[in-house]
Design a protein around this motif. Structure first.
Motif, short mmCIF file in Angstrom:
data_model
loop_
_atom_site.label_atom_id
_atom_site.label_comp_id
_atom_site.label_asym_id
_atom_site.label_seq_id
_atom_site.Cartn_x
_atom_site.Cartn_y
_atom_site.Cartn_z
N LEU A 35 -50.89 5.98 -20.95
CA LEU A 35 -51.14 7.13 -20.19
C LEU A 35 -50.06 7.48 -19.19
O LEU A 35 -50.37 7.72 -18.19
CB LEU A 35 -52.30 7.46 -19.59
CG LEU A 35 -53.61 7.27 -20.34
CD1 LEU A 35 -55.03 6.91 -19.63
CD2 LEU A 35 -53.76 8.47 -21.28
N GLY A 36 -48.89 7.09 -19.55
CA GLY A 36 -47.48 7.30 -18.80
C GLY A 36 -47.43 6.07 -17.75
O GLY A 36 -46.37 6.34 -17.15
N ILE A 37 -48.15 5.20 -17.81
CA ILE A 37 -47.97 3.83 -16.72
C ILE A 37 -47.41 2.97 -17.53
O ILE A 37 -48.18 2.16 -18.66
CB ILE A 37 -49.16 3.68 -16.13
CG1 ILE A 37 -49.91 4.73 -15.47
CG2 ILE A 37 -48.80 2.44 -15.13
CD1 ILE A 37 -51.24 4.62 -14.71
N PRO A 38 -46.25 2.53 -17.21
CA PRO A 38 -45.61 1.39 -18.12
C PRO A 38 -46.42 -0.07 -17.86
O PRO A 38 -46.49 -0.28 -16.57
CB PRO A 38 -44.05 1.30 -17.60
CG PRO A 38 -44.25 2.02 -16.30
CD PRO A 38 -45.15 2.69 -16.31
N PHE A 39 -46.66 -0.69 -18.75
CA PHE A 39 -47.49 -2.11 -18.60
C PHE A 39 -46.65 -3.07 -19.39
O PHE A 39 -47.25 -4.29 -19.16
CB PHE A 39 -49.05 -1.92 -19.18
CG PHE A 39 -48.95 -1.69 -20.49
CD1 PHE A 39 -49.51 -2.82 -21.14
CD2 PHE A 39 -49.18 -0.54 -21.18
CE1 PHE A 39 -49.46 -2.73 -22.62
CE2 PHE A 39 -49.60 -0.13 -22.50
CZ PHE A 39 -49.49 -1.47 -23.25
N LYS A 40 -45.69 -3.04 -20.26
CA LYS A 40 -45.25 -4.14 -20.99
C LYS A 40 -44.03 -3.70 -21.16
O LYS A 40 -43.55 -2.68 -22.04
CB LYS A 40 -45.94 -4.49 -22.48
CG LYS A 40 -45.38 -5.55 -23.15
CD LYS A 40 -46.35 -5.67 -24.27
CE LYS A 40 -45.84 -7.03 -25.22
NZ LYS A 40 -46.50 -7.23 -26.41
N THR A 41 -42.97 -4.79 -21.16
CA THR A 41 -41.58 -4.53 -21.41
C THR A 41 -41.47 -5.28 -22.80
O THR A 41 -41.55 -6.56 -22.84
CB THR A 41 -40.60 -5.16 -20.42
OG1 THR A 41 -40.68 -4.63 -19.22
CG2 THR A 41 -39.17 -5.18 -21.02
N MET A 42 -41.12 -4.57 -23.90
CA MET A 42 -41.06 -5.24 -25.17
C MET A 42 -39.72 -5.70 -25.59
O MET A 42 -39.66 -6.81 -26.10
CB MET A 42 -41.06 -3.97 -26.13
CG MET A 42 -42.60 -3.43 -26.14
SD MET A 42 -43.09 -1.81 -27.20
CE MET A 42 -42.47 -2.49 -28.60
N HIS A 43 -38.51 -5.18 -24.99
CA HIS A 43 -37.29 -5.72 -25.04
C HIS A 43 -36.24 -5.28 -24.18
O HIS A 43 -36.32 -3.88 -23.70
CB HIS A 43 -36.80 -5.44 -26.70
CG HIS A 43 -35.45 -5.99 -27.09
ND1 HIS A 43 -35.37 -7.45 -27.35
CD2 HIS A 43 -34.23 -5.66 -27.42
CE1 HIS A 43 -34.11 -7.62 -27.55
NE2 HIS A 43 -33.60 -6.33 -27.77
N LYS A 44 -35.28 -6.17 -23.94
CA LYS A 44 -34.26 -5.46 -23.06
C LYS A 44 -32.83 -6.01 -23.56
O LYS A 44 -32.87 -7.15 -24.15
CB LYS A 44 -34.39 -5.79 -21.54
CG LYS A 44 -34.38 -7.15 -21.15
CD LYS A 44 -34.80 -7.46 -19.67
CE LYS A 44 -34.77 -8.89 -19.39
NZ LYS A 44 -34.79 -9.01 -17.86
N TYR A 45 -31.89 -5.05 -23.63
CA TYR A 45 -30.51 -5.67 -24.34
C TYR A 45 -29.49 -4.82 -23.47
O TYR A 45 -29.70 -3.91 -22.86
CB TYR A 45 -30.32 -5.41 -25.71
CG TYR A 45 -30.65 -3.96 -25.96
CD1 TYR A 45 -29.51 -3.01 -26.08
CD2 TYR A 45 -31.97 -3.33 -26.20
CE1 TYR A 45 -29.96 -1.73 -26.53
CE2 TYR A 45 -31.99 -1.70 -26.43
CZ TYR A 45 -30.92 -1.20 -26.81
OH TYR A 45 -31.16 0.07 -27.15
N ARG A 46 -28.38 -5.16 -23.66
CA ARG A 46 -26.97 -4.81 -23.01
C ARG A 46 -25.91 -4.59 -23.95
O ARG A 46 -25.77 -5.26 -25.00
CB ARG A 46 -26.75 -5.94 -21.92
CG ARG A 46 -26.29 -7.02 -22.41
CD ARG A 46 -25.80 -7.97 -20.98
NE ARG A 46 -25.68 -9.19 -21.46
CZ ARG A 46 -24.46 -9.50 -21.61
NH1 ARG A 46 -23.32 -8.88 -21.44
NH2 ARG A 46 -24.22 -10.73 -22.04
N GLY A 47 -25.27 -3.65 -23.83
CA GLY A 47 -24.00 -3.38 -24.83
C GLY A 47 -22.81 -4.05 -24.00
O GLY A 47 -22.62 -3.95 -22.94
N THR A 48 -21.81 -4.54 -24.77
CA THR A 48 -20.80 -5.25 -24.70
C THR A 48 -19.64 -4.28 -24.56
O THR A 48 -19.74 -3.08 -25.04
CB THR A 48 -20.26 -6.31 -25.35
OG1 THR A 48 -20.12 -5.74 -26.68
CG2 THR A 48 -21.39 -7.51 -25.44
#
Length: 63
Positions: A35-48
Motif C-alpha cells: 500500500l505504498g509503504i516500503p517494508f522489505k529491501t529485496m536487493h541492492k546493487y551498484r554499477g561500476t
C-alpha cells in the motif's frame, strides 16, 4: 490500486573499499511495498565505472 508493488530507487552513496578507498557510487535499491509503504529491501546493487553490476556486500559503508 495494487496492494503489493516493487519499486526501484537509485541514490548516490559514499562507500569504502580496501583497494580503492573512499568511493562515491550510485546504489540501486529494489524494495517491496505494501500500500505504498516500503517494508522489505529485496536487493541492492551498484554499477561500476566499467559497466559491471556488483552487489553491495563486498564494500563496507564509510562512517
Amino acid at each position: 490500486m495494487k496492494l503489493i508493488s516493487i519499486k526501484r530507487r537509485t541514490r548516490t552513496e559514499r562507500r569504502y573499499t580496501q583497494k580503492m578507498g573512499v568511493l562515491y557510487t550510485d546504489v540501486t535499491y529494489i524494495k517491496k511495498s505494501l500500500l505504498g509503504i516500503p517494508f522489505k529491501t529485496m536487493h541492492k546493487y551498484r554499477g561500476t565505472y566499467y559497466g559491471k553490476i556488483k552487489g553491495c556486500e563486498d564494500c563496507v559503508l564509510a562512517n
